[in-house]
Design an enzyme around this catalytic site. Structure first.
Site, PDB file in Angstrom:
ATOM      1  N   SER A  39       0.836  -1.189   0.000  1.00 22.18           N
ATOM      2  CA  SER A  39       0.000   0.000   0.000  1.00 22.18           C
ATOM      3  C   SER A  39       0.873   1.243   0.000  1.00 22.18           C
ATOM      4  CB  SER A  39      -0.910   0.029   1.228  1.00 22.18           C
ATOM      5  OG  SER A  39      -0.157   0.283   2.394  1.00 22.18           O
ATOM      6  N   LYS A  78      29.417  -2.125 -11.664  1.00 21.17           N
ATOM      7  CA  LYS A  78      30.109  -1.504 -10.540  1.00 21.17           C
ATOM      8  C   LYS A  78      31.283  -2.386 -10.143  1.00 21.17           C
ATOM      9  CE  LYS A  78      29.574  -0.259  -5.674  1.00 21.17           C
ATOM     10  NZ  LYS A  78      28.689  -0.253  -4.501  1.00 21.17           N
ATOM     11  N   LEU A 327      14.602  -2.623   5.920  1.00 22.35           N
ATOM     12  CA  LEU A 327      14.672  -1.553   6.909  1.00 22.35           C
ATOM     13  C   LEU A 327      13.946  -1.906   8.198  1.00 22.35           C
ATOM     14  CD1 LEU A 327      14.110   1.502   4.534  1.00 22.35           C
ATOM     15  CD2 LEU A 327      16.270   0.542   5.344  1.00 22.35           C
ATOM     16  N   THR A 338      25.409  -2.099   1.295  1.00 20.23           N
ATOM     17  CA  THR A 338      25.069  -3.403   1.867  1.00 20.23           C
ATOM     18  C   THR A 338      23.564  -3.621   2.065  1.00 20.23           C
ATOM     19  OG1 THR A 338      25.459  -2.435   4.070  1.00 20.23           O
ATOM     20  CG2 THR A 338      27.271  -3.677   3.067  1.00 20.23           C
TER      21      THR A 338
END
Length: 492
Positions: A39, A78, A327, A338
């Site tokens: 959402s 990278k 998170l 990382t």
């Protein structure tokens, strides 16, 4: 008679949620039923656009085609990170993804290099690493004899969409809407379902919290607790903005220190990702936005977005029948790229310890122990960049230089400074090469080298160093320019 499917409910989308949905649905197949609740209320941060090499292994596990993935996410290659102004202003060094020189069973290459440096016959340390030389010459190849150890710069939003398509192709489903209530069993406290604003209930056996910093399930419902590391990693704000490209993309991330933190520059095929990480005790949000906009190049194509965070980790990443990822599980600032890696290792840990419907406390304890060790090892590596500085030009850097650090990191620094030796613990992400490159780059030089190096005659050492550097130069010379290889390999 086969057991019923385990119902896995993932709260939150973005990179963390859709990576979990993709891996669980693809790897566990008919053993699971995966539903992802997404959402606008949960939202995504969407700035984790630089990665590290283990991502390739995770993609191979999921049978993700690299060229297709790179085209879809507008990715570039990278080969490492260029750190600017970290030890002192005006100086830079490179943390590459490659192996430097050649080791022996007894001694790492740095010890041969240290003796050669004392004798005046050694080149710069990076001249003995293919990825270092290739990056600074803007070259890249993943094929044949010129294959490099690489990671990616990618568009986080496009990556989440790519993963959603992948997950849904393997049976995962999406539930759209806001979560009004987290339902729990009155006796066990286990989560039984998510009541949506519509009144519908999404029931499950195992819940994965990907709701970001708020930790709707793991913290607000199950109260896992949070261990703050802001005394070691004081930056607590970031500002992100995207700009149009003004030059061909280079195959490395730039990390440019400033008086209250640092800023990143991540080149994609179609744009550049920019941002600044800072501590609001030393720089206001308005000052950070103004400085970032003054420092970047190219037309701004998004509004600057401020992100607040606190470095640290959940005291427990798995509580009852809920596992936190991304998170929700904690935050280590993106200095060494990382964030996505930690999501992937969380998923791998869950796959290896997957409990089915019968969750055992021993499984939960093992998961939490492994997660804590992983976070702390990466934490120490990131703290190293701040602690080992000679900068005295601002309150921020004076604080970092003088702050106390974990004993585990202090030991690593002392060992390297006194003996030139380092180590990599079992399961540790950063290799000896990484520790060595950052130690040297931050100005920590060993006082001595391994005694076995003295058994090599001076002329033999000189030939060895010369041949190693010459081989690196020859490999890099044969590589195509980065932009040319991109055009052939994965142009959008």
């Amino acid at each position: 008679m086969s057991e019923q499917k385990t119902k896995v409910v993932i709260a939150g989308g973005g990179t963390a949620g859709w990576l979990a949905a993709a891996a669980l649905s693809q790897q566990l197949g008919s053993a699971v039923e995966v539903a992802l609740v997404e959402s606008a209320e949960i939202g995504t941060v969407g700035v984790g656009e630089a990665t590290i090499p283990p991502m390739k292994t995770f993609h191979r596990l999921l049978r993700i085609d690299e060229q297709e993935f790179m085209r879809t996410t507008h990715a570039t290659f990278k080969l490492g990170i260029q750190f600017e102004n970290w030890r002192v202003e005006g100086e830079k060094y490179f943390h590459s993804f490659g192996t430097t020189g050649r080791d022996t069973l007894v001694s790492e290459f740095i010890h041969f290099w240290l003796r050669g440096r004392d004798m005046g016959i050694a080149k710069d340390f990076g001249d003995y690493c293919v990825e270092f030389k290739a990056a600074l010459e803007n070259k890249c190849s993943t094929q044949g004899d010129t294959k490099v150890n690489h990671a990616f710069h990618l568009d986080a939003g496009l990556y989440a969409k790519y993963l959603r398509t992948f997950a849904e192709s393997h049976g995962a489903t999406q539930v759209e809407g806001n979560i009004a209530e987290v339902l729990q069993d009155n006796n066990s406290g286990y989560i039984t379902g998510l009541r949506m604003a519509s009144g519908d209930i999404v029931r499950g056996d195992l819940f994965v919290d990907c709701t970001g910093f708020r930790g709707l399930l793991i913290e607000q419902t199950l109260h896992a607790g949070y261990e703050s590391w802001e005394h070691w990693l004081p930056c607590n704000r970031a500002v992100a903005v995207q700009t149009a490209s003004v030059r061909d993309p280079v195959p490395y991330t730039r990390s440019i220190a400033h008086h209250a933190g640092w800023r990143w520059q991540i080149p994609l095929q179609h744009r550049v990702g920019n941002g600044t990480v800072f501590c609001n005790r030393y720089m206001s949000e308005d000052e950070a936005i103004a400085k970032l906009l003054a420092d970047i190049q190219g037309d701004v194509i998004t509004e600057p977005r401020v992100i607040q965070f606190q470095t640290g980790r959940r005291r427990k990443n798995w509580v009852k029948n809920c596992v936190a990822m991304g998170l929700s599980s904690g935050f280590l600032e993106p200095l060494e790229s990382t964030s996505i890696h930690l999501i992937m290792t969380s998923i791998m840990r869950l796959l290896q310890l997957f409990p089915g419907k019968d969750i055992q406390q021993a499984t939960i304890d093992e998961y939490n122990m492994q997660a804590a060790i992983e976070f702390e090892l990466i934490r120490d590596f990131i703290i190293l960049h701040y602690k080992a500085t000679e900068r005295e030009d601002s309150k921020f850097w004076r604080y970092c230089k003088r702050m106390d650090i974990p004993e585990s990191l202090a030991h690593r620094i002392d060992l390297f400074r006194e003996t030139g030796k380092s180590y990599q613990k079992e399961g540790e992400l950063f290799r000896l090469d990484s520790w060595t490159q950052v130690m040297l780059g931050q100005g920590i030089y060993p006082k001595r080298y391994h005694p076995m190096v003295d058994s090599m005659q001076a002329q033999e050492l000189e030939r060895f160093l010369h041949a190693t550097a010459a081989n690196v130069a020859a490999v890099v010379d044969s590589m195509p320019p980065h932009e040319k290889f991109l055009a052939e390999y994965c142009a959008i």
